[in-house]
Scaffold this motif. Structure first.
Motif, PDB file in Angstrom:
ATOM      1  N   VAL A   1      -1.073   5.205  -4.793  1.00  0.00           N
ATOM      2  CA  VAL A   1       0.024   5.899  -5.263  1.00  0.00           C
ATOM      3  C   VAL A   1      -0.261   7.432  -5.645  1.00  0.00           C
ATOM      4  N   PRO A   2       0.776   8.327  -5.178  1.00  0.00           N
ATOM      5  CA  PRO A   2       0.254   9.544  -5.243  1.00  0.00           C
ATOM      6  C   PRO A   2       0.151  10.171  -6.582  1.00  0.00           C
ATOM      7  N   GLY A   3      -0.930  11.235  -6.754  1.00  0.00           N
ATOM      8  CA  GLY A   3      -1.417  11.715  -8.072  1.00  0.00           C
ATOM      9  C   GLY A   3      -0.194  12.101  -8.816  1.00  0.00           C
ATOM     10  N   ALA A   4       0.686  12.818  -8.376  1.00  0.00           N
ATOM     11  CA  ALA A   4       1.904  13.280  -8.981  1.00  0.00           C
ATOM     12  C   ALA A   4       2.596  12.184  -9.775  1.00  0.00           C
ATOM     13  N   ASP A   5       2.837  11.096  -8.898  1.00  0.00           N
ATOM     14  CA  ASP A   5       3.564   9.872  -9.702  1.00  0.00           C
ATOM     15  C   ASP A   5       2.481   9.194 -10.813  1.00  0.00           C
ATOM     16  N   LEU A   6       1.251   9.000 -10.539  1.00  0.00           N
ATOM     17  CA  LEU A   6       0.355   8.724 -11.690  1.00  0.00           C
ATOM     18  C   LEU A   6       0.460   9.467 -12.824  1.00  0.00           C
ATOM     19  N   CYS A   7       0.596  10.714 -12.722  1.00  0.00           N
ATOM     20  CA  CYS A   7       0.578  11.692 -13.678  1.00  0.00           C
ATOM     21  C   CYS A   7       1.685  11.959 -14.518  1.00  0.00           C
ATOM     22  N   GLN A   8       2.680  11.200 -13.788  1.00  0.00           N
ATOM     23  CA  GLN A   8       4.069  11.447 -14.732  1.00  0.00           C
ATOM     24  C   GLN A   8       4.117  10.768 -15.977  1.00  0.00           C
ATOM     25  N   TYR A   9       4.529  11.115 -16.697  1.00  0.00           N
ATOM     26  CA  TYR A   9       4.708  10.167 -18.060  1.00  0.00           C
ATOM     27  C   TYR A   9       3.598   9.907 -18.821  1.00  0.00           C
TER      28      TYR A   9
ATOM     29  N   THR B   1       0.618  -1.108   0.001  1.00  0.00           N
ATOM     30  CA  THR B   1       0.171  -0.027   0.090  1.00  0.00           C
ATOM     31  C   THR B   1       0.877   1.374  -0.058  1.00  0.00           C
ATOM     32  N   ARG B   2       0.290   2.317   0.070  1.00  0.00           N
ATOM     33  CA  ARG B   2       0.969   3.345   0.217  1.00  0.00           C
ATOM     34  C   ARG B   2       1.563   3.531   1.516  1.00  0.00           C
ATOM     35  N   PRO B   3       2.997   4.292   1.700  1.00  0.00           N
ATOM     36  CA  PRO B   3       3.703   4.844   0.569  1.00  0.00           C
ATOM     37  C   PRO B   3       4.696   4.038  -0.214  1.00  0.00           C
ATOM     38  N   TRP B   4       4.661   2.595   0.290  1.00  0.00           N
ATOM     39  CA  TRP B   4       5.707   1.822  -0.652  1.00  0.00           C
ATOM     40  C   TRP B   4       5.331   1.625  -1.895  1.00  0.00           C
ATOM     41  N   LEU B   5       3.847   1.511  -2.184  1.00  0.00           N
ATOM     42  CA  LEU B   5       3.621   1.009  -3.881  1.00  0.00           C
ATOM     43  C   LEU B   5       4.072   2.010  -4.926  1.00  0.00           C
ATOM     44  N   SER B   6       4.275   3.392  -4.558  1.00  0.00           N
ATOM     45  CA  SER B   6       4.914   4.141  -5.587  1.00  0.00           C
ATOM     46  C   SER B   6       6.279   3.794  -6.090  1.00  0.00           C
ATOM     47  N   HIS B   7       6.965   3.201  -4.999  1.00  0.00           N
ATOM     48  CA  HIS B   7       8.555   2.587  -5.758  1.00  0.00           C
ATOM     49  C   HIS B   7       8.481   1.684  -6.570  1.00  0.00           C
ATOM     50  N   TYR B   8       7.319   0.751  -6.561  1.00  0.00           N
ATOM     51  CA  TYR B   8       7.367  -0.200  -7.788  1.00  0.00           C
ATOM     52  C   TYR B   8       6.060  -0.166  -8.755  1.00  0.00           C
ATOM     53  N   LEU B   9       5.814   1.210  -9.073  1.00  0.00           N
ATOM     54  CA  LEU B   9       4.911   1.576 -10.143  1.00  0.00           C
ATOM     55  C   LEU B   9       5.154   0.919 -11.368  1.00  0.00           C
ATOM     56  N   GLU B  10       6.517   1.254 -11.669  1.00  0.00           N
ATOM     57  CA  GLU B  10       6.778   0.750 -13.118  1.00  0.00           C
ATOM     58  C   GLU B  10       6.793  -0.728 -13.328  1.00  0.00           C
ATOM     59  N   SER B  11       6.838  -1.517 -12.262  1.00  0.00           N
ATOM     60  CA  SER B  11       6.718  -2.836 -12.482  1.00  0.00           C
ATOM     61  C   SER B  11       5.373  -3.674 -12.261  1.00  0.00           C
ATOM     62  N   VAL B  12       4.367  -2.869 -11.773  1.00  0.00           N
ATOM     63  CA  VAL B  12       3.018  -3.434 -11.370  1.00  0.00           C
ATOM     64  C   VAL B  12       2.058  -2.983 -12.339  1.00  0.00           C
ATOM     65  N   LEU B  13       2.151  -1.561 -12.790  1.00  0.00           N
ATOM     66  CA  LEU B  13       1.317  -0.980 -13.811  1.00  0.00           C
ATOM     67  C   LEU B  13       1.122  -1.633 -15.078  1.00  0.00           C
ATOM     68  N   PRO B  14       2.354  -2.233 -15.806  1.00  0.00           N
ATOM     69  CA  PRO B  14       2.195  -2.702 -17.265  1.00  0.00           C
ATOM     70  C   PRO B  14       1.186  -4.234 -17.027  1.00  0.00           C
ATOM     71  N   PRO B  15       1.900  -5.202 -15.902  1.00  0.00           N
ATOM     72  CA  PRO B  15       0.785  -6.337 -15.848  1.00  0.00           C
ATOM     73  C   PRO B  15      -0.816  -5.941 -15.681  1.00  0.00           C
ATOM     74  N   SER B  16      -1.024  -4.896 -14.911  1.00  0.00           N
ATOM     75  CA  SER B  16      -2.449  -4.452 -14.418  1.00  0.00           C
ATOM     76  C   SER B  16      -3.169  -4.202 -15.898  1.00  0.00           C
ATOM     77  N   LEU B  17      -2.542  -3.433 -16.623  1.00  0.00           N
ATOM     78  CA  LEU B  17      -3.143  -2.895 -17.967  1.00  0.00           C
ATOM     79  C   LEU B  17      -3.247  -4.051 -18.899  1.00  0.00           C
ATOM     80  N   LEU B  18      -2.217  -5.023 -18.805  1.00  0.00           N
ATOM     81  CA  LEU B  18      -2.321  -6.121 -19.738  1.00  0.00           C
ATOM     82  C   LEU B  18      -3.268  -7.192 -19.270  1.00  0.00           C
ATOM     83  N   ILE B  19      -3.557  -7.323 -18.179  1.00  0.00           N
ATOM     84  CA  ILE B  19      -4.793  -8.432 -17.691  1.00  0.00           C
ATOM     85  C   ILE B  19      -5.975  -7.707 -18.013  1.00  0.00           C
ATOM     86  N   LEU B  20      -6.043  -6.369 -17.797  1.00  0.00           N
ATOM     87  CA  LEU B  20      -7.408  -5.632 -18.013  1.00  0.00           C
ATOM     88  C   LEU B  20      -7.844  -5.865 -19.602  1.00  0.00           C
ATOM     89  N   ASP B  21      -6.674  -5.578 -20.666  1.00  0.00           N
ATOM     90  CA  ASP B  21      -6.903  -5.871 -21.988  1.00  0.00           C
ATOM     91  C   ASP B  21      -7.093  -6.918 -22.611  1.00  0.00           C
TER      92      ASP B  21
END
Length: 483
Positions: free
Chosen positions: A270-278, A229-249
């Protein structure tokens, strides 16, 4: 130490069962010879671990060798690979029944290994941190094995689930943690847990071409993610976002819902600033928006709830960037599509879902909902005219949309501010026009009071007692006295 004989190729459904595990003496030192191969090899390996002294066992075998051993044992008890992506998992299957039995045997071996590690920790000298090095190599594969078999799935049974639960508890205890979440994320924010190691192993199977081959992979990922959960999850956003989108698609509703739940967890943690980045938040928004065209109520409900938490993140970033403060937003886009679907919908399940969801999106826009007033009015009238069964869920949802208290403070402030501006205006506005504006505002306040069950009178008490301008005070008195 040679482990080549222990590594088994993955089994494909329809093929013959995998051979018995390799001889234990190739993996670990033993005080007596064992049968080279056979169905009892796992039992012999467990007995060998039981008989070996902790210091000798972990002194003679390197952490890397033990890590390979655990990985091989996990593969031996893994569910068979799927040949066809579209194949549904059968409720009962002989191959899956065999997997459950192998999981019980492998789990027993791993439990003995963890017991030896805990015993070795008490005997360890401060200058020789062997147990920590071994845990770093074996913790992630043991965790994945345990989670694979801990939940009710076609490849598990009551015995394998019980062993997996016991193994998971033993692993958390051996790692010196109090919970699975602490084991994964660490005890403190600056402490790295085992989540990175777990994702490092899962990442190999969470690719576009491989994630459907192992039916357990998505379940391990989706079971693990909520524990970080927060605040740890933001450190792993790059590794968990792609598989989440992959399963959704995916084309299967079950996977889509699973993907939405994973994304919802990311949005909340994940903080909004990190979500909006890139432009990540925009990518997530478009992925979710496309599923608003679905005709399946469970998926639509998950998507709408997820969007309600994503929209504030997107619009805060949009507000900082845009010049025009009241430009159409993503909330406008979602509400417009929602109303379009509501007008044409005839299925009761979807009508009820839309009606339950509408108040939250209307409240999200606030006074800016006037942009959609014509269509909103048509939807409200159309839904109030149609009975949807004894529970009347659709009509109740529409009535909730009509309730004024959610927008009462904003409307009341706007009317009072306008009355004050009109009264104090020193411009060329004729007195009859000012009187008409004040009269119209007074009538609106009376209507608001009736719609809100007398809330306006209560809110105006302080204003009336402190108002010294006779003209405005006279308008407020009419509202107070109106019955």
């Amino acid at each position: 130490m040679e482990l080549a004989g222990f590594v088994q190729p993955p089994q494909v459904r329809g093929e013959r069962p995998p051979p018995a595990p390799p001889p234990a003496e190739r993996a670990l030192p033993q005080p007596r010879p064992l049968t080279p191969e056979g169905p009892g090899a796992l039992s012999e390996l467990g007995a060998l671990l039981e008989a070996s002294g902790s210091r000798r066992l972990f002194g003679d075998v390197s952490p890397g060798t033990l890590g390979e051993l655990v990985a091989s044992l996990s593969r031996f008890a893994a569910p068979p690979e799927q040949q066809q992506e579209a194949a549904e998992l059968p409720a009962k299957d002989s191959a899956y029944e065999a997997v459950a039995e192998r999981a019980v045997e492998v789990g027993a071996v791993l439990l003995r290994l963890l017991a030896k590690l805990e015993a070795a920790r008490t005997e360890e000298t401060p200058g020789e941190p062997v147990v920590g090095a071994i845990l770093r190599r074996v913790a992630a594969p043991i965790y994945i094995f345990a989670v694979t078999h801990v939940v009710d799935q076609p490849w598990t049974n009551a015995r394998s689930r019980a062993v997996a639960r016991e193994l998971l508890e033993s692993l958390v205890r051996a790692a010196g943690c109090g919970s699975v979440a602490e084991f994964l994320r660490g005890k403190k924010e600056d402490e790295e847990g085992r989540f990175a190691a777990v994702m490092g192993l899962l990442k190999q199977e969470l690719t576009k071409d491989t994630w459907k081959r192992n039916p357990a992979t998505k379940h391990v990922f989706s079971w693990t993610l909520p524990h970080v959960t927060r605040p740890w999850l933001s450190h792993y956003l790059e590794s968990v976002l792609p598989p989440s989108l992959l399963i959704l698609d995916d084309y299967r509703e079950e996977n889509k819902i699973l993907g939405v739940r994973c994304l919802h967890h990311l949005i909340l943690n994940v903080p909004g600033a990190d979500l909006c980045q890139y432009n990540r938040a925009q990518v997530v928004y478009h992925a979710l928006y496309n599923h608003l065209y679905s005709r399946e109520a469970p998926l639509l409900q998950a998507v709408l709830l997820c969007l309600l938490d994503l929209l504030p993140v997107l619009e805060r970033a949009q507000h900082r960037q845009q010049q025009q403060p009241r430009a159409p937003s993503h909330s406008d886009e979602v509400l417009q599509l929602l109303l379009t679907h509501m007008e044409a919908e005839h299925r009761l399940a979807l009508r009820r879902l839309y009606a339950r969801s509408l108040p939250a999106f209307v409240q999200r826009l606030g006074i800016l909902v006037v942009r959609h007033l014509k269509r909103l009015q048509r939807v409200i009238v159309g839904y109030l005219e149609v009975c949807d069964g004894p529970e009347e869920e659709a009509r109740l949802g529409i009535l909730q949309t009509l309730r004024m208290p959610c927008r009462l403070p904003e409307l009341l402030q706007a009317l009072l501010r306008m009355m004050w501006d009109v009264h104090t205006d020193q411009g060329p506005t004729p007195e009859p026009v000012k009187a008409a504006l004040l009269q119209g505002a007074t009538e609106c306040l009376i209507l608001l009071d009736r719609c809100s069950a007398g809330q306006v009178k209560i809110l105006l008490e302080g204003v009336y007692s402190s108002c010294e301008e006779s003209c405005v005070r006279d308008c407020l008195r009419k509202v107070r006295e109106n019955t």
